[in-house]
Design an enzyme around this catalytic site. Structure first.
Site, PDB file in Angstrom:
ATOM      1  N   HIS A   1      -9.638   1.119  -0.015  1.00 19.95           N
ATOM      2  CA  HIS A   1      -9.461   1.993   1.237  1.00 19.95           C
ATOM      3  C   HIS A   1     -11.335   2.158   1.470  1.00 19.95           C
ATOM      4  O   HIS A   1     -12.280   2.659   1.392  1.00 19.95           O
ATOM      5  CB  HIS A   1      -9.113   3.643   0.457  1.00 19.95           C
TER       6      HIS A   1
ATOM      7  N   ASP B   1       1.998   4.551   1.899  1.00 17.95           N
ATOM      8  CA  ASP B   1       1.061   4.700   1.879  1.00 17.95           C
ATOM      9  C   ASP B   1       1.893   6.548   1.034  1.00 17.95           C
ATOM     10  O   ASP B   1       1.865   6.375  -0.364  1.00 17.95           O
ATOM     11  CB  ASP B   1       0.087   5.395   3.630  1.00 17.95           C
ATOM     12  N   ASP B   2       1.869   7.615   1.690  1.00 16.87           N
ATOM     13  CA  ASP B   2       2.610   8.685   1.180  1.00 16.87           C
ATOM     14  C   ASP B   2       3.854   8.681   1.896  1.00 16.87           C
ATOM     15  O   ASP B   2       3.458  10.020   2.276  1.00 16.87           O
ATOM     16  CB  ASP B   2       1.644  10.102   1.361  1.00 16.87           C
TER      17      ASP B   2
ATOM     18  N   GLU C   1     -10.525   3.641   7.451  1.00 16.35           N
ATOM     19  CA  GLU C   1      -9.417   4.569   8.006  1.00 16.35           C
ATOM     20  C   GLU C   1      -9.871   5.511   8.355  1.00 16.35           C
ATOM     21  O   GLU C   1      -9.687   5.768  10.168  1.00 16.35           O
ATOM     22  CB  GLU C   1      -9.032   5.376   6.289  1.00 16.35           C
TER      23      GLU C   1
ATOM     24  N   HIS D   1      -6.137   0.175   4.564  1.00 22.04           N
ATOM     25  CA  HIS D   1      -5.901   0.640   6.246  1.00 22.04           C
ATOM     26  C   HIS D   1      -7.041  -0.236   7.671  1.00 22.04           C
ATOM     27  O   HIS D   1      -6.637  -1.016   7.924  1.00 22.04           O
ATOM     28  CB  HIS D   1      -6.741   2.405   6.369  1.00 22.04           C
TER      29      HIS D   1
ATOM     30  N   HIS E   1       0.703  -1.143   0.329  1.00 28.50           N
ATOM     31  CA  HIS E   1       0.186   0.082  -0.120  1.00 28.50           C
ATOM     32  C   HIS E   1       0.879   1.246  -0.344  1.00 28.50           C
ATOM     33  O   HIS E   1       1.279   2.020   1.063  1.00 28.50           O
ATOM     34  CB  HIS E   1      -0.985  -0.414   1.432  1.00 28.50           C
TER      35      HIS E   1
ATOM     36  N   HIS F   1       1.488   5.237  -2.547  1.00 28.89           N
ATOM     37  CA  HIS F   1       0.969   5.539  -3.737  1.00 28.89           C
ATOM     38  C   HIS F   1       2.043   6.530  -4.218  1.00 28.89           C
ATOM     39  O   HIS F   1       2.615   7.036  -4.219  1.00 28.89           O
ATOM     40  CB  HIS F   1      -0.024   6.648  -3.347  1.00 28.89           C
TER      41      HIS F   1
ATOM     42  N   GLY G   1      -9.557   8.082  -2.113  1.00 30.71           N
ATOM     43  CA  GLY G   1      -9.673   9.171  -1.996  1.00 30.71           C
ATOM     44  C   GLY G   1     -10.507   9.632  -0.222  1.00 30.71           C
ATOM     45  O   GLY G   1     -10.206   8.683   0.581  1.00 30.71           O
TER      46      GLY G   1
ATOM     47  N   ASP H   1       2.390   8.908  -6.380  1.00 26.88           N
ATOM     48  CA  ASP H   1       1.938  10.406  -6.462  1.00 26.88           C
ATOM     49  C   ASP H   1       2.458  10.567  -4.873  1.00 26.88           C
ATOM     50  O   ASP H   1       2.810  12.239  -4.628  1.00 26.88           O
ATOM     51  CB  ASP H   1       1.019  11.269  -6.588  1.00 26.88           C
TER      52      ASP H   1
END
Length: 380
Positions: free
Chosen positions: A216, A298-299, A219, A240, A18, A20, A187, A22
């Site tokens: 997702h 995640d990010d 979360e 999550h 998991h 992302h 999202g 971006d």
């Protein structure tokens, strides 16, 4: 940036499911691409840009998503930048000791034509969501060849853009033999707790077409979002899933089904998904119940984290041991969306790296009970 002075909690090969694309872009890359494209940014310092993009204290999921407005307009619509970001992502993961990774993104958020609305206030160009997928695939393959790890991708539907979702599943089908392994629904679930009919239709098509599915859910939204993900969208994994614990019956059902939870410790603190006190994290319950889960970043750009940071958090605040790290990575490999033969190969590589006896496989990869039996025979 994170990870510079972090003690490595688990210095063995890992699996990440998991993350992302971006949310992994290097600040230096953003600055370089902006310069080439003649775009102005608030700063020309990588350190300052990183700070601008980071969440430094617990906030909300909505505040987190707003961070992408600082840099996505620079990368979106640029062919070389998109391919470069995918390539650099693989390099980063190789340095983190990742053996296999599944990276996700929305092709529509990187396009500038054949997408309505055109994201990030871009002018219309000639880069379609379809070509975005091809560019990412090419960047990932180049990274694989250079850095000798395996990378696959997951295409995201966005909760606030149901009109994109049918095209997303069609892209999953088109590129299923070129690196795309699943569809996701991402999202702000705090704004959209029930999946739009457009998303439901896309996931029904995914089921019919044999496209793997993760969602997702749970979360920041209630356990009912997880229930819908499993029962309506037919999710095979949950992104999550922390709020699942609010519905004891649902949680027990998912434990019995061996549902995989894609857990992101640092992320869950900074988005306000969980109590900021890591000693109260739902992951502790997952660990105690021997649930099927993975650890993920995640990010990383926005949460200023690395896999080493997230692993160190669980070791320091949740009493994770090397034995548990091995167990969760084996479960991550088992729950990956790789074809069965590649999954067996991945598991065997992990068993070799962990100095563990390979189990006898009967008609498929071992289930969680098999893994638990394997783990019980190995000391910490």
């Amino acid at each position: 940036m994170a990870g510079n002075c972090v003690e490595v909690a688990f210095n063995k090969p890992k699996v990440e499911l998991h993350v992302h694309l971006d949310g992994t872009i290097r600040p230096e890359t953003i600055l370089d691409v902006a310069k080439k494209r003649g775009m102005a940014l608030p700063t020309d310092s990588a350190e300052d840009l990183a700070r601008l993009c980071m969440l430094c204290k617990p906030a909300t999921l909505t505040e987190f998503l707003c961070k992408f407005h600082h840099f996505m307009h620079v990368i979106a619509g640029d062919r070389e930048a998109i391919k470069r970001v995918a390539y650099e992502f693989v390099e980063t993961k190789a340095k983190e000791g990742v053996l296999y990774v599944e990276v996700r993104y929305s092709p529509h958020l990187l396009a500038n034509t054949e997408v309505d609305p055109i994201p990030w206030s871009q002018k219309e160009g000639d880069l379609t969501p379809d070509e975005v997928v091809d560019l990412v695939n090419r960047g990932l393959r180049a990274g694989e060849n250079t850095f000798r790890i395996k990378a696959r991708s997951i295409l995201c539907c966005m909760r606030h853009m149901p009109n994109w979702s049918m095209e997303v599943v069609e892209l999953c089908k088109k590129y299923r033999h070129s690196g795309v392994v699943a569809i996701d629904l991402a999202g702000d679930e705090s704004l959209n707790c029930e999946a739009h009919p457009g998303h439901r239709k896309a996931f029904e098509e995914a089921v019919r077409s044999g496209v793997h599915r993760t969602v997702h859910a749970g979360e920041v939204g209630p356990a009912s979002v997880v229930k819908e993900a499993v029962e309506v969208l037919k999710a095979e994994r949950i992104g999550h899933g922390y709020r699942t614990l609010e519905d004891r019956t649902l949680y027990e059902q998912l434990l019995k089904k061996n549902m995989h939870f894609e857990v992101c410790p640092m992320s869950s603190k900074l988005t306000g998904a969980c109590d900021p006190d890591f000693t109260k994290h739902p992951l502790i319950r997952f660990k105690e119940d021997k649930a099927n889960y993975s650890l993920n970043t995640d990010d990383p750009l926005i949460f200023n984290t690395t896999l080493d940071v997230d692993y160190s958090i669980t070791q320091k605040y949740m009493n994770f041991t090397e034995k548990e790290f091995k167990r969760l990575n084996i479960n991550a490999a088992k729950s990956s969306f790789l074809p069965e033969k590649e999954k067996k190969d991945l598991l065997n590589r992990l068993f070799d790296a962990y100095g563990m006896k390979k189990p006898a496989l009967k008609g498929g990869t071992e289930n969680s009970r098999d893994i638990q039996l394997i783990m019980s025979t190995h000391s910490e």
